[in-house]
Design a protein around this motif. Structure first.
Motif, PDB file in Angstrom:
ATOM      1  N   THR B  94       2.716   5.698  -5.254  1.00  0.00           N
ATOM      2  CA  THR B  94       1.746   4.715  -4.779  1.00  0.00           C
ATOM      3  C   THR B  94       2.387   3.335  -4.826  1.00  0.00           C
ATOM      4  OG1 THR B  94       0.887   4.270  -6.980  1.00  0.00           O
ATOM      5  CG2 THR B  94      -0.161   6.071  -5.760  1.00  0.00           C
ATOM      6  N   LEU B 119      -0.055  -6.102 -10.524  1.00  0.00           N
ATOM      7  CA  LEU B 119      -1.306  -6.480  -9.874  1.00  0.00           C
ATOM      8  C   LEU B 119      -1.329  -7.976  -9.561  1.00  0.00           C
ATOM      9  CD1 LEU B 119      -3.756  -4.213 -11.899  1.00  0.00           C
ATOM     10  CD2 LEU B 119      -3.105  -3.987  -9.482  1.00  0.00           C
ATOM     11  N   GLU B 123      -1.606  -9.536  -5.817  1.00  0.00           N
ATOM     12  CA  GLU B 123      -2.540 -10.614  -5.524  1.00  0.00           C
ATOM     13  C   GLU B 123      -1.803 -11.737  -4.786  1.00  0.00           C
ATOM     14  OE1 GLU B 123      -6.307 -11.515  -5.593  1.00  0.00           O
ATOM     15  OE2 GLU B 123      -5.830 -10.251  -7.332  1.00  0.00           O
ATOM     16  N   ASP B 126      -1.101 -10.941  -1.419  1.00  0.00           N
ATOM     17  CA  ASP B 126      -2.352 -10.778  -0.681  1.00  0.00           C
ATOM     18  C   ASP B 126      -2.680  -9.336  -0.295  1.00  0.00           C
ATOM     19  OD1 ASP B 126      -4.562 -12.111   0.079  1.00  0.00           O
ATOM     20  OD2 ASP B 126      -3.871 -12.593   2.105  1.00  0.00           O
ATOM     21  N   ILE B 127      -2.306  -8.360  -1.124  1.00  0.00           N
ATOM     22  CA  ILE B 127      -2.675  -6.971  -0.829  1.00  0.00           C
ATOM     23  C   ILE B 127      -3.127  -6.254  -2.105  1.00  0.00           C
ATOM     24  CG2 ILE B 127      -1.518  -6.302   1.317  1.00  0.00           C
ATOM     25  CD1 ILE B 127       0.954  -5.730  -0.308  1.00  0.00           C
ATOM     26  N   ALA B 128      -3.847  -6.972  -2.958  1.00  0.00           N
ATOM     27  CA  ALA B 128      -4.261  -6.397  -4.237  1.00  0.00           C
ATOM     28  C   ALA B 128      -5.095  -5.134  -4.048  1.00  0.00           C
ATOM     29  CB  ALA B 128      -5.036  -7.438  -5.041  1.00  0.00           C
ATOM     30  N   ASP B 129      -5.790  -5.030  -2.913  1.00  0.00           N
ATOM     31  CA  ASP B 129      -6.683  -3.890  -2.697  1.00  0.00           C
ATOM     32  C   ASP B 129      -5.932  -2.618  -2.290  1.00  0.00           C
ATOM     33  OD1 ASP B 129      -5.968  -5.372  -0.493  1.00  0.00           O
ATOM     34  OD2 ASP B 129      -7.774  -4.860   0.652  1.00  0.00           O
ATOM     35  N   GLN B 130      -4.608  -2.690  -2.120  1.00  0.00           N
ATOM     36  CA  GLN B 130      -3.864  -1.516  -1.644  1.00  0.00           C
ATOM     37  C   GLN B 130      -3.104  -0.806  -2.763  1.00  0.00           C
ATOM     38  OE1 GLN B 130      -4.334  -0.905   1.491  1.00  0.00           O
ATOM     39  NE2 GLN B 130      -5.005  -2.879   2.302  1.00  0.00           N
ATOM     40  N   ALA B 131      -3.339  -1.191  -4.008  1.00  0.00           N
ATOM     41  CA  ALA B 131      -2.485  -0.735  -5.114  1.00  0.00           C
ATOM     42  C   ALA B 131      -2.368   0.779  -5.217  1.00  0.00           C
ATOM     43  CB  ALA B 131      -2.998  -1.315  -6.433  1.00  0.00           C
ATOM     44  N   GLU B 132      -3.466   1.490  -4.898  1.00  0.00           N
ATOM     45  CA  GLU B 132      -3.445   2.941  -5.105  1.00  0.00           C
ATOM     46  C   GLU B 132      -3.011   3.717  -3.860  1.00  0.00           C
ATOM     47  OE1 GLU B 132      -3.632   4.219  -8.033  1.00  0.00           O
ATOM     48  OE2 GLU B 132      -4.069   2.243  -8.885  1.00  0.00           O
ATOM     49  N   LYS B 133      -2.709   3.018  -2.776  1.00  0.00           N
ATOM     50  CA  LYS B 133      -2.327   3.713  -1.548  1.00  0.00           C
ATOM     51  C   LYS B 133      -0.850   4.091  -1.564  1.00  0.00           C
ATOM     52  CE  LYS B 133      -5.841   2.188   1.621  1.00  0.00           C
ATOM     53  NZ  LYS B 133      -6.156   1.204   2.643  1.00  0.00           N
ATOM     54  N   GLN B 142       2.363  -4.942   5.589  1.00  0.00           N
ATOM     55  CA  GLN B 142       1.918  -4.691   4.212  1.00  0.00           C
ATOM     56  C   GLN B 142       3.038  -4.045   3.402  1.00  0.00           C
ATOM     57  OE1 GLN B 142      -1.522  -2.354   5.294  1.00  0.00           O
ATOM     58  NE2 GLN B 142      -2.928  -3.989   4.690  1.00  0.00           N
TER      59      GLN B 142
END
Lengths: 275, 242
Positions: B94, B119, B123, B126-133, B142
């Motif tokens: 990931t 993390l 941040e 600007d892609i903190a929401d993709q950490a688990e992908k 990205q």
């Protein structure tokens, strides 16, 4: 928490395998009994025949499993060493693969059983005061076959693993090295996990070949499936029925293995879908 | 003392002289952009700085360590982050695992510390929401920002960028350049190979023009772009700036 969960799952898996194993071979034995009665073998000898053949099948599968696992590690080490820049690693690996792939497995099995004790005898003498049993007692047909088969499949695995590692893009190495990882770490964390997906199908092919090749161990009097069959023929003089039974058991074992590996491939494709 | 000191560096690929007597100092906090036609040796040059490419002659000293000595290579690589044209993320991990792996196994940080820093970096790009992908689930832009975060997670003293936007769709170039600009502003020492002349003009402290394995010209961006001294620089700029 994670560890506990993993342990629990391993325990469940082991239990399923153990129960499956017992049920599977009980089923084989029952089927053999039915078959031998159906082809008019002497009724009071049938339970014995079926039981012996079942024992042979069990030895075949056990030998295949432990030789496969050992051969996997041998192949991993030899395959990686074969790619090393250091000749101290590369040359022995190349020599090993060259010798084993260039000689017949039958010769290797005979060598492990008949020649290896002579070669090891001088060194073995020093172990005996430590309570180690004599070499002839250690290198039984079973363990001699184990050595020959795992060394043999290891050499073929090494070539598969070498190809798998070489299939991983060079950029993966560069990225990992640029982060300060040492080559061993790159192998362990980056290359091997990706290469596994590539090498599993050919490695499983090697296991299926090994299962069939283990029949060669009958020449060193190992009571595996074929040798048990031959003993039955010498009593009954009915090669057709016995060899049909022996071949059928091999076919069942390889089919089960094929199902398992198809499942494994699908599972890995599913999990790897994200990558 | 300069962060990077290259002295009389030569490199050959067979008979091809890919680096010809390179002398280059990069000061702490400096942003140096290398431009030049393809095959000019600019990528090879920055790849020698973390010893991904060996050199045959000369010396390269990074943060006081001579990288031509093999015992220094691992140490130098810890302090030099690199971003590649083709991202080279680890596809079986990931985003978070990509970023935390090296800090954990090379720097020996505990997982919690590595993840916290990862993390923060996500941040920052600007892609903190993709950490688990997984990498394949992200767009090229990205992915390259993850690659930047991965390099930064080792807290390097210098960052190398090898054509970081060349493999991207045009609409994604901006987001990667923005991350690089922000990094330059924070005072990071950067050495960037790029064809993005706008970025070079805006961010670089110094622009270097290379051709056929040689440094032909260097200077402040304004000087190099507006008043190139060497005719090869003029010809190159005329071709790409129209």
């Amino acid at each position: 928490m994670k560890l506990l969960k993993a342990l629990a799952w391993s325990a469940v898996a082991l239990a399923v395998i153990a129960v499956g194993y017992v049920v599977f071979f009980a089923g084989i034995e029952a089927a053999l009994r039915w078959y031998f009665l159906a082809v008019n073998f002497t009724a009071n000898k049938v339970p014995n025949f079926a039981h012996n053949l079942r024992l042979g099948a069990e030895i075949t599968i056990k030998l295949t499993v432990i030789s496969s696992v050992t051969g996997l590690f041998l192949g991993l080490f030899a395959g990686i060493a074969r790619l090393s820049k250091n000749p101290l690693f590369r040359w022995p690996a190349q020599f090993y693969i060259w010798v084993i792939r260039g000689t017949p497995l039958l010769v290797q099995i005979l060598f492990a059983y008949n020649a290896l004790p002579f070669l090891l005898e001088p060194a073995w003498k020093y172990l005996q005061p430590l309570g180690v049993p004599p070499i002839q007692d250690v290198l039984t047909p079973y363990w001699a076959a184990f050595i020959a088969l795992s060394v043999n499949v290891g050499a073929y695995n090494a070539e598969v693993i070498r190809a798998g590692i070489q299939a991983i893009a060079k950029g993966q190495w560069e990225a990992a090295m640029s982060l300060g990882m040492r080559p061993v770490q790159v192998m362990r964390y980056i290359i091997v996990p990706q290469a596994i997906k590539i090498v599993v199908p050919p490695l499983v092919n090697n296991v299926i070949a090994l299962l069939k090749d283990s029949s060669l161990a009958s020449v060193i009097t190992l009571l595996e499936l074929v040798h048990q069959g031959q003993r039955m023929i010498s009593i009954t003089f009915r090669p057709v029925e016995v060899y049909v039974a022996v071949a059928a058991i091999y076919l069942i074992l390889t089919t089960v293995l094929t199902f398992f590996t198809d499942w494994l491939e699908r599972e890995m494709a599913r999990r790897g879908a994200a990558t | 003392m300069a962060m990077v000191e290259m002295r009389n560096v030569h490199k050959w690929f067979g008979a091809l002289h890919v680096l010809n007597n390179i002398n280059l100092d990069v000061e702490k906090g400096e942003v140096v952009v290398i431009i030049g036609p393809s095959g000019s040796g600019k990528s090879t040059l920055i790849r020698t700085i973390n010893a991904l490419e060996p050199i045959q002659k000369g010396t390269i000293v990074v943060d006081g360590l001579d990288i031509t000595k093999s015992r220094n290579v691992d140490e130098v690589r810890k302090e030099v982050g690199m971003v590649f044209q083709s991202f080279n993320l680890f596809p079986h991990m990931t985003v978070l695992e990509n970023i935390t792996l090296a800090p954990r196994i090379v720097r020996k940080w505990p997982r919690e510390k590595a993840e916290q820093i990862a993390l923060e970096l996500l941040e920052r790009v600007d892609i903190a929401d993709q950490a688990e992908k997984y990498p394949a689930q992200l767009s090229g832009g990205q992915q390259q920002r993850v690659a930047i975060a991965r390099a930064l997670a080792m807290q390097p003293k210098i960052m190398l960028f090898d054509e970081p936007t060349s493999a991207l769709d045009p609409e994604m170039v901006g987001e990667v350049l923005d991350a690089m600009k922000e990094l330059a502003k924070s005072g990071m020492t950067m050495l960037v190979v790029t064809h993005e002349m706008g970025f070079a003009r805006e961010v670089a402290d110094r622009v270097i023009f290379m051709d056929m394995g040689e440094i032909i010209e260097e200077g402040e961006p304004d000087q190099v772009f507006s008043h190139p001294r060497h005719e090869r620089t003029q010809a190159f700029l005329a071709r790409i700036l129209h």
